[in-house]
Structure formats: structure tokens, C-alpha cells
Design a protein around this motif. Structure first.
Motif, PDB file in Angstrom:
ATOM      1  N   ARG A 101       0.391  -1.171  -0.435  1.00 11.72           N
ATOM      2  CA  ARG A 101      -0.102   0.214   0.418  1.00 11.72           C
ATOM      3  C   ARG A 101       0.846   1.518  -0.063  1.00 11.72           C
ATOM      4  NH1 ARG A 101      -5.489   1.167   1.601  1.00 11.72           N
ATOM      5  NH2 ARG A 101      -6.009   2.331   2.023  1.00 11.72           N
ATOM      6  N   PRO A 102       1.081   2.183  -0.765  1.00  8.01           N
ATOM      7  CA  PRO A 102       1.830   3.075  -1.176  1.00  8.01           C
ATOM      8  C   PRO A 102       1.834   4.853  -0.248  1.00  8.01           C
ATOM      9  CG  PRO A 102       0.168   3.217  -2.587  1.00  8.01           C
ATOM     10  CD  PRO A 102       0.108   2.211  -2.043  1.00  8.01           C
ATOM     11  N   VAL A 103       2.459   5.015  -0.166  1.00  9.28           N
ATOM     12  CA  VAL A 103       2.872   6.357   1.064  1.00  9.28           C
ATOM     13  C   VAL A 103       3.095   7.617   0.421  1.00  9.28           C
ATOM     14  CG1 VAL A 103       3.263   7.531   3.259  1.00  9.28           C
ATOM     15  CG2 VAL A 103       2.563   5.163   2.797  1.00  9.28           C
ATOM     16  N   ALA A 104       2.602   8.369   0.959  1.00  9.52           N
ATOM     17  CA  ALA A 104       2.550   9.975  -0.445  1.00  9.52           C
ATOM     18  C   ALA A 104       3.047  10.478   0.989  1.00  9.52           C
ATOM     19  CB  ALA A 104       1.467  10.342  -1.247  1.00  9.52           C
ATOM     20  N   VAL A 105       4.030  12.002   1.198  1.00  9.70           N
ATOM     21  CA  VAL A 105       4.304  12.320   2.282  1.00  9.70           C
ATOM     22  C   VAL A 105       3.298  14.307   1.246  1.00  9.70           C
ATOM     23  CG1 VAL A 105       5.694  14.265   3.205  1.00  9.70           C
ATOM     24  CG2 VAL A 105       5.779  11.847   2.959  1.00  9.70           C
ATOM     25  N   VAL A 106       2.915  14.695   1.681  1.00 10.29           N
ATOM     26  CA  VAL A 106       2.461  16.040   0.819  1.00 10.29           C
ATOM     27  C   VAL A 106       2.886  17.579   1.858  1.00 10.29           C
ATOM     28  CG1 VAL A 106       0.564  17.267  -0.246  1.00 10.29           C
ATOM     29  CG2 VAL A 106       0.121  14.806  -0.560  1.00 10.29           C
ATOM     30  N   GLY A 107       3.483  18.249   1.138  1.00 12.07           N
ATOM     31  CA  GLY A 107       3.711  19.631   2.054  1.00 12.07           C
ATOM     32  C   GLY A 107       3.558  21.139   0.986  1.00 12.07           C
ATOM     33  N   ARG A 108       3.648  21.909   1.510  1.00 10.39           N
ATOM     34  CA  ARG A 108       3.592  23.407   0.773  1.00 10.39           C
ATOM     35  C   ARG A 108       4.004  24.223   0.764  1.00 10.39           C
ATOM     36  NH1 ARG A 108      -0.559  26.339   2.350  1.00 10.39           N
ATOM     37  NH2 ARG A 108      -1.697  25.649   4.417  1.00 10.39           N
ATOM     38  N   ASP A 109       4.413  25.720   0.329  1.00 10.07           N
ATOM     39  CA  ASP A 109       5.042  26.584   1.181  1.00 10.07           C
ATOM     40  C   ASP A 109       3.350  27.178   1.530  1.00 10.07           C
ATOM     41  OD1 ASP A 109       4.029  28.422  -1.167  1.00 10.07           O
ATOM     42  OD2 ASP A 109       5.791  28.170  -1.938  1.00 10.07           O
ATOM     43  N   PRO A 110       3.566  28.852   1.903  1.00  6.22           N
ATOM     44  CA  PRO A 110       2.830  29.929   2.298  1.00  6.22           C
ATOM     45  C   PRO A 110       1.948  30.209   1.630  1.00  6.22           C
ATOM     46  CG  PRO A 110       4.636  29.747   3.224  1.00  6.22           C
ATOM     47  CD  PRO A 110       5.190  29.324   2.222  1.00  6.22           C
ATOM     48  N   ARG A 111       1.465  29.972   0.098  1.00  2.49           N
ATOM     49  CA  ARG A 111       0.912  30.408  -0.836  1.00  2.49           C
ATOM     50  C   ARG A 111      -1.021  30.267  -0.550  1.00  2.49           C
ATOM     51  NH1 ARG A 111       4.682  31.890  -5.474  1.00  2.49           N
ATOM     52  NH2 ARG A 111       6.594  30.602  -4.787  1.00  2.49           N
ATOM     53  N   ALA A 112      -0.910  31.344  -0.492  1.00  2.16           N
ATOM     54  CA  ALA A 112      -3.131  31.689  -0.559  1.00  2.16           C
ATOM     55  C   ALA A 112      -3.773  30.235  -1.064  1.00  2.16           C
ATOM     56  CB  ALA A 112      -3.370  32.362  -0.669  1.00  2.16           C
ATOM     57  N   SER A 113      -3.139  29.995  -2.265  1.00  2.00           N
ATOM     58  CA  SER A 113      -3.428  29.143  -3.710  1.00  2.00           C
ATOM     59  C   SER A 113      -3.379  27.178  -3.259  1.00  2.00           C
ATOM     60  CB  SER A 113      -2.764  29.470  -4.568  1.00  2.00           C
ATOM     61  OG  SER A 113      -1.505  29.462  -5.338  1.00  2.00           O
ATOM     62  N   ASP A 140      -2.121   5.995   0.524  1.00  2.00           N
ATOM     63  CA  ASP A 140      -1.801   6.966   1.961  1.00  2.00           C
ATOM     64  C   ASP A 140      -1.370   7.948   1.984  1.00  2.00           C
ATOM     65  OD1 ASP A 140      -3.992   4.573   3.050  1.00  2.00           O
ATOM     66  OD2 ASP A 140      -2.144   4.002   3.725  1.00  2.00           O
ATOM     67  N   VAL A 141      -2.259   9.129   2.392  1.00  6.00           N
ATOM     68  CA  VAL A 141      -1.088  10.590   2.590  1.00  6.00           C
ATOM     69  C   VAL A 141      -0.879  10.764   4.212  1.00  6.00           C
ATOM     70  CG1 VAL A 141      -1.151  12.956   1.718  1.00  6.00           C
ATOM     71  CG2 VAL A 141      -2.738  10.896   0.478  1.00  6.00           C
ATOM     72  N   LEU A 142       0.535  11.077   4.160  1.00  6.16           N
ATOM     73  CA  LEU A 142       1.017  12.560   5.217  1.00  6.16           C
ATOM     74  C   LEU A 142       1.051  13.276   5.517  1.00  6.16           C
ATOM     75  CD1 LEU A 142       3.970   9.494   6.646  1.00  6.16           C
ATOM     76  CD2 LEU A 142       1.465  10.013   7.545  1.00  6.16           C
ATOM     77  N   ARG A 143       0.068  14.658   5.426  1.00  7.82           N
ATOM     78  CA  ARG A 143       0.399  15.936   5.221  1.00  7.82           C
ATOM     79  C   ARG A 143       1.073  16.179   5.727  1.00  7.82           C
ATOM     80  NH1 ARG A 143      -5.823  19.168   4.098  1.00  7.82           N
ATOM     81  NH2 ARG A 143      -4.222  19.756   6.017  1.00  7.82           N
ATOM     82  N   VAL A 144       2.167  17.289   5.843  1.00  2.43           N
ATOM     83  CA  VAL A 144       3.351  18.294   6.966  1.00  2.43           C
ATOM     84  C   VAL A 144       3.097  19.025   6.770  1.00  2.43           C
ATOM     85  CG1 VAL A 144       4.665  15.946   6.546  1.00  2.43           C
ATOM     86  CG2 VAL A 144       4.969  18.204   4.943  1.00  2.43           C
ATOM     87  N   GLY A 145       2.076  20.047   5.962  1.00  2.00           N
ATOM     88  CA  GLY A 145       2.301  21.072   6.278  1.00  2.00           C
ATOM     89  C   GLY A 145       2.948  22.169   5.375  1.00  2.00           C
ATOM     90  N   VAL A 146       3.158  23.149   5.776  1.00  2.00           N
ATOM     91  CA  VAL A 146       4.215  24.003   4.980  1.00  2.00           C
ATOM     92  C   VAL A 146       5.517  24.124   6.403  1.00  2.00           C
ATOM     93  CG1 VAL A 146       4.871  26.228   5.467  1.00  2.00           C
ATOM     94  CG2 VAL A 146       2.266  26.114   4.927  1.00  2.00           C
ATOM     95  N   LEU A 147       5.843  23.482   4.645  1.00  3.14           N
ATOM     96  CA  LEU A 147       7.296  23.390   5.222  1.00  3.14           C
ATOM     97  C   LEU A 147       8.393  23.173   3.516  1.00  3.14           C
ATOM     98  CD1 LEU A 147       8.025  19.913   6.677  1.00  3.14           C
ATOM     99  CD2 LEU A 147       8.443  22.310   7.866  1.00  3.14           C
TER     100      LEU A 147
END
Length: 452
Positions: free
Chosen positions: A44-56, A74-81
Motif C-alpha cells: 500500500r503506497p504512502v505519499a508525503v505532501v507539503g506546501r509553501d504558505p501561498r494562499a493558493s 495513503d497521505v501524510l500531510r506535513v503542512g508548510v515546510l
């Protein structure tokens, strides 16, 4: 129809060029292509998802997460990093895929989607091409094979990512930063929390500017593309050095105690000689691009370090580093890759390593960076032209040839289309700045005329 993937993922104006539907579709396509390539190997695959602080980034992150989960990931959301944090966590957590939402140094309205393979490495061109083909096929109406019931992906927050990444950064430093005063310009971006925390844990006294992102102010008059604020802050606070990041913190530029800029070539010079002294500069070689200042090449020759040059783009630097087993490479723009500790350019790590060299030697940054003398180099960005024709225009080839004859062995010319923005870059290097400016402007006018 042009290729979606540029040198650094898929970028465009958010909600215009890069829509929620596209982000979702690309994510589903990536999951299917990587599954077909055997990346998931039956688990079962796992992904790490992050982003910068842009509103979009908020709605694009939701689209990416939805696409991956709908494809059974399956997704691990790490937030703004920072981007390099997502790459690091993808490898450290044994994830099969990493996704970063950022347009790096681009203005706030832009955004982008960047994929990392297992281990935290950028996807190969061939995989990006397959993802794009798959995305286009299904965007035209072909239905996806979708899991149901327990087969859909699960989504959870991974709040430990911040501390895990910062601990990694501090842990790889050769020495502490006690006694140094450092100003950090976070570009109101992804490193606004990470970089000050890492420097403080490493022992530095930290002063911050542009570390209050609100979703709209990223890169706005600050960061590695706007150094005036950092220069002033370093002088005002009597700091030993200043560090400036871009929006996703995969690059770093610096300022010495007098407020003078230290660019990526100079940073590479300092780090290369430090690693040579420590015996960690593998192959006694540093890898850079054809945009590197001629002064950098001359300095490396004088210090007995071999320089290998690639096409512009940190992915090409990284490819050459992997091919030859080299430990240090980067770009004049401040993308620096320390391959023993990171799989991509890491601005926070670069700043820490630079500060560590200052602390270890007890020498001012200006003195360390003085190992190379920058020759006058003028870069002109020409917008509103057809950048796809820059390499095929006979008229431009003639203009470049004439300019190179004029400069002789004391300079050089480089004309190239940007991989991340809709423009053509004209770079001219010469022994005298006045000559470099004149030749660059003449070539820029020629580009505008030929490709406008």
C-alpha cells in the motif's frame, strides 16, 4: 501543445494555468504511473505532501491529497515546510512518493506541483513524460481505474515533520555556531519557522526578517531575489552574516558583515575549500552550471579543485553529481546540493554549512568568499517572446557569434530560455562592466526583435 513539466515541476498562475482539476489529475496520474513502474512493489503506497504558505497552496494541496487518496495512496500531510524538507521526509519515512506545492522564487499568484520519487529524489524525465501523457489521456475523458471501500487512501497529519527535519539539519553540521550573530530573511515563505529554529538550535544568535507569512506576502520585496532588507539588517545589528531564502527554501544567498552580497558561486567556493580541507569533497570536484561566473572557475583552478559544468538547472547538476559520485554542486542562484546530507538543493542546510565554516575558521565571511573575484556579469530577462525558438533562430546565432568575437577570451555569452518562467535570459560576462552591459542590452534587443 508545450510540455507541462519544466525544469522544476509544473508551474503557472494558480487557478488559471494551474487549476485544482489539473493538480488532482496529475496526482492520480503520478500514482498510476509509479504503480505501473513497480515503485509500489505490491504494498500500500504512502505519499508525503507539503506546501509553501501561498494562499493558493491551500486549495491545491486539497486537490493533490484528494487525487492521491482516490488512487489508493495513503497521505501524510506535513503542512508548510521547505521543498528539501519534503524530499528529506519522503526518504526518511520510507514513503513512495513526495509532492511539494510551491513556485519557489516566483511571485505569489504563481504556484507549482513538484513530485519526488522514493528516497526523496526528483523524478526522471521519462517518468514525468509518462505522468503527463497519462494525465492528458484521462483529461480527455478516459475513466480512471478507481479503488473502493478499504482500497481508498487514508489521510493523516504528520506534525512531527518539522522537528524531524530540523534535528536532521543540525545533526549533520561539522561544528556548532556558538558566538555567531546571524540575520535570516525567510522570504515570508516555507523556511520562516524552520531556518531560525535550526540556526538557534545550532548555537547562533538569530535575528529574523520576513518571517511572518500571511499567504499573500511570499517573496514580496524580500528573500533571495530582494536582498536590500537583509543587507540593511545585517549592518544595523552588527551581525556576522545574513542568510536569505526563496519561497520554498531550496536556495540560499548570503550577505557578509558589511552588507555585501555573497552569491551561489562564492558560497560554493567557501564550501568546496572547507570540504577539501576536511577530506569530504569527493573526487576533489565541484559541479556547477554554465551560468557560473568565470571568476569561480579561475578560483577553483587556482585552488586545485576540478570544476564540472552542466546545463542550467539543479536537476542537471544533481544528475552529474550522482553519475560521478560527487558530494558538492550547485548554481549561482543559490541552489546548493550537499549530496551526503540532502537529495536536492537545501537553502537552510547551505546557510548552516556556510555559517559553520565561518565559526570553525574564525575568519569573516568576506575573507572566506574572497577566494574568488566575480567578473562583471550582466543578466537581462527578455519577456513577451517565443522562448521555444531561441535555440533555432539563425539570426540570434549570428548575433551571439558576433558578440563572442567582440569579447574575445575575456568574456562569454549565454542565451537560453527559462525553464520556470516565460522569458529568455541573456547573460554576458566581460572584463569590464560597461562592455558587458552594452553587449547584453544589444543582444536583448535582438532577442526581442527576432522572437517578439
Amino acid at each position: 501543445m508545450g510540455r507541462l513539466f519544466g525544469t522544476d515541476g509544473v508551474r503557472g498562475v494558480a487557478n488559471a494555468d494551474l487549476t485544482a482539476e489539473m493538480a488532482l489529475g496529475l496526482s492520480v496520474a503520478a500514482a498510476h504511473v509509479l504503480a505501473e513502474a513497480g515503485t509500489f512493489k505490491g504494498h500500500r503506497p504512502v505519499a508525503v505532501v507539503g506546501r509553501d504558505p501561498r494562499a493558493s497552496g491551500e486549495f491545491l494541496e486539497a486537490a493533490v491529497v484528494a487525487g492521491l487518496a482516490s488512487a489508493g495512496v495513503d497521505v501524510l500531510r506535513v503542512g508548510v515546510l521547505p521543498t528539501p524538507a519534503v524530499a528529506y521526509l519522503t526518504g526518511a519515512l520510507g514513503a513512495d512518493l513526495g509532492v511539494m506545492l510551491s513556485a519557489s522564487h516566483n511571485p505569489m499568484p504563481d504556484n507549482g506541483v513538484k513530485f519526488f520519487a522514493r528516497g526523496g529524489h526528483k523524478l526522471a524525465d521519462e517518468l514525468e513524460d509518462r505522468i503527463e501523457r497519462t494525465y492528458r489521456e484521462h483529461a480527455s475523458g478516459e475513466p480512471w481505474d478507481r479503488p473502493t471501500g478499504a482500497g481508498v487512501g487514508r489521510v493523516r497529519e504528520y506534525d512531527e515533520g518539522f522537528d524531524k527535519y530540523v534535528a536532521h539539519l543540525v545533526g549533520v553540521l561539522p561544528n556548532r555556531l556558538d558566538g555567531l550573530r546571524v540575520v535570516i530573511d525567510g522570504a515570508h515563505g516555507a523556511a520562516a519557522r524552520v531556518s531560525p529554529e535550526a540556526f538557534a538550535r545550532a548555537g547562533a544568535e538569530v535575528i529574523t526578517i520576513a518571517t511572518e507569512p500571511d499567504g499573500l506576502n511570499i517573496n514580496d520585496g524580500c528573500g533571495s531575489t530582494h536582498l536590500a532588507g537583509l543587507r540593511a539588517a545585517v549592518v544595523e545589528h552588527g551581525a556576522d552574516l545574513g542568510v536569505a531564502h526563496d519561497g520554498d527554501a531550496d536556495r540560499c544567498l548570503a550577505v557578509d558583515a558589511a552588507g555585501e552580497e555573497i552569491d551561489g558561486d562564492q558560497i560554493l567556493s567557501v564550501l568546496a575549500l572547507g570540504m577539501k580541507d576536511a577530506g569530504t569533497l569527493r573526487g576533489n570536484t565541484v559541479v556547477a552550471t554554465v551560468m557560473s561566473n568565470l571568476g569561480f572557475k579561475l578560483a577553483m583552478e587556482r585552488e586545485g579543485v576540478e570544476l564540472l559544468q552542466t546545463a542550467v538547472g539543479d536537476r542537471y547538476v544533481l544528475e552529474e553529481m550522482k553519475r560521478g559520485g560527487y558530494s558538492l554542486g550547485g548554481e549561482q542562484s543559490g541552489h546548493v546540493i550537499a549530496l551526503d546530507h540532502a537529495t536536492t538543493g537545501d537553502g537552510t542546510l547551505t546557510g548552516l554549512m556556510l555559517a559553520a565554516r565561518v565559526a570553525a575558521t574564525g575568519r569573516p565571511l568576506a575573507e572566506l568568499a574572497g577566494v574568488m573575484r566575480r567578473l562583471p556579469q550582466v543578466l537581462v530577462n527578455v519577456r513577451d517572446v517565443d522562448k521555444t525558438r531561441v535555440s533555432s533562430s539563425a539570426r540570434l546565432a549570428t548575433a551571439v557569434n558576433e558578440a563572442e568575437k567582440e569579447l574575445g577570451e575575456t568574456g562569454r555569452v549565454l542565451l537560453r530560455s527559462s525553464g520556470t518562467e516565460p522569458l529568455v535570459r541573456v547573460m554576458v560576462e566581460a572584463a569590464e562592466e560597461e562592455q558587458a552591459c552594452a553587449v547584453a542590452q544589444r543582444l536583448a534587443d535582438e532577442v526581442k526583435s527576432a522572437l517578439g
